[in-house]
Design an enzyme around this catalytic site. Sequence first.
Site, PDB file in Angstrom:
ATOM      1  N   HIS A 150      44.081  48.235  -2.228  1.00 25.25           N
ATOM      2  CA  HIS A 150      45.024  49.042  -3.005  1.00 25.25           C
ATOM      3  C   HIS A 150      46.381  48.339  -3.109  1.00 25.25           C
ATOM      4  O   HIS A 150      46.858  47.752  -2.136  1.00 25.25           O
ATOM      5  CB  HIS A 150      45.250  50.402  -2.342  1.00 25.25           C
ATOM      6  CG  HIS A 150      44.149  51.381  -2.545  1.00 25.25           C
ATOM      7  ND1 HIS A 150      42.975  51.341  -1.810  1.00 25.25           N
ATOM      8  CD2 HIS A 150      44.031  52.434  -3.380  1.00 25.25           C
ATOM      9  CE1 HIS A 150      42.198  52.347  -2.184  1.00 25.25           C
ATOM     10  NE2 HIS A 150      42.809  53.026  -3.144  1.00 25.25           N
ATOM     11  N   ASN A 181      43.735  43.291   4.915  1.00 21.99           N
ATOM     12  CA  ASN A 181      43.786  44.646   4.364  1.00 21.99           C
ATOM     13  C   ASN A 181      43.756  45.699   5.459  1.00 21.99           C
ATOM     14  O   ASN A 181      44.489  46.694   5.391  1.00 21.99           O
ATOM     15  CB  ASN A 181      42.610  44.841   3.409  1.00 21.99           C
ATOM     16  CG  ASN A 181      42.628  46.197   2.721  1.00 21.99           C
ATOM     17  OD1 ASN A 181      43.677  46.732   2.399  1.00 21.99           O
ATOM     18  ND2 ASN A 181      41.455  46.758   2.516  1.00 21.99           N
TER      19      ASN A 181
END
EC number: 3.1.30.-
Length: 305
Positions: A150, A181
């Site tokens: 994201h 991440n």
Amino acid sequence: MHRVFCSRWVVSGVSLAVGIGVGATLTCDRHNKPQDGGLLDRIPIIPIPSVNAASEISPYQPGHIAVNKSTAAMKYGFPSLSNIKTRESYVTSYDPRNRTAAWVIEQLNSETLTGTSDRKNCNFKEDETVHVYHRSNNSDYKGSGFDRGHLAAAANHKWSQKAMDDTFYLSNVSPQNPHLNQNAWNNLEQYCRSLTKHYQNVFVCTGPLYLPRQEPDGKLYVKYQVVGKNHVAVPTHFFKVVILEKPRGDIELRSYVMPNMPVDEKIPLERFLVPIESIERASGLLFVPNIMKRTSSLKAITTGP
């Protein structure tokens, strides 16, 4: 006009604190390298030109009042003007060549972070507003070895299930190293959320970088992987520019760059602070002139001629 007071820069009312530590917002030391086992040595050094932001100021037109969370996120303007898309509570500029966003801006505060939305009810999905030639799909990521990372984080938009759903458009996603991440980058996202306890508003702009590195022949090359049949570009690095708004109108600016590779999550986040000019130069985006315009107009309104 730049004034220097001890370890703090004041740029037309914008406070850029200098140094390393929890309160650091911008480091001026471009020669001393952190003791992190050489990790940051692998981040290409970007030449930083002198900046005279005051010469770029033009009158700000305060006629457009934000009516929802996506437009509120754009209080400090657009870093660029190509392929702008608005979602429930973030705004993005899409890069059709690389099949990912050039940048995403979101506004964080206690309201956006509070709610019953659950990411278990969300699914990654194609962005049908993007031409089929220029969009990514879930099959591009399958077996690629990269997470669907994201840019506008899902946890930043708990106030609305629709807002959280919108963060799962693949146009808000970039191929991201799983270790990064799930660890150091996640720590940076959590840190940005924690800043809402100390600031009235936190504006976060996130995006990919494709930085050059020197090859054995001594020349610099921009080289990056692509994944899937749609050739989704894998960034070499990611940036976050964080604009911190105090109740009295003072502004602080912090800017971070992390390599798209495993990063030891024990390395303090302050080690990834970089001068904002380095991100502007590498990304082709501009942040400082927008902030200068906004703060200058507000100062004129509050203090008069």
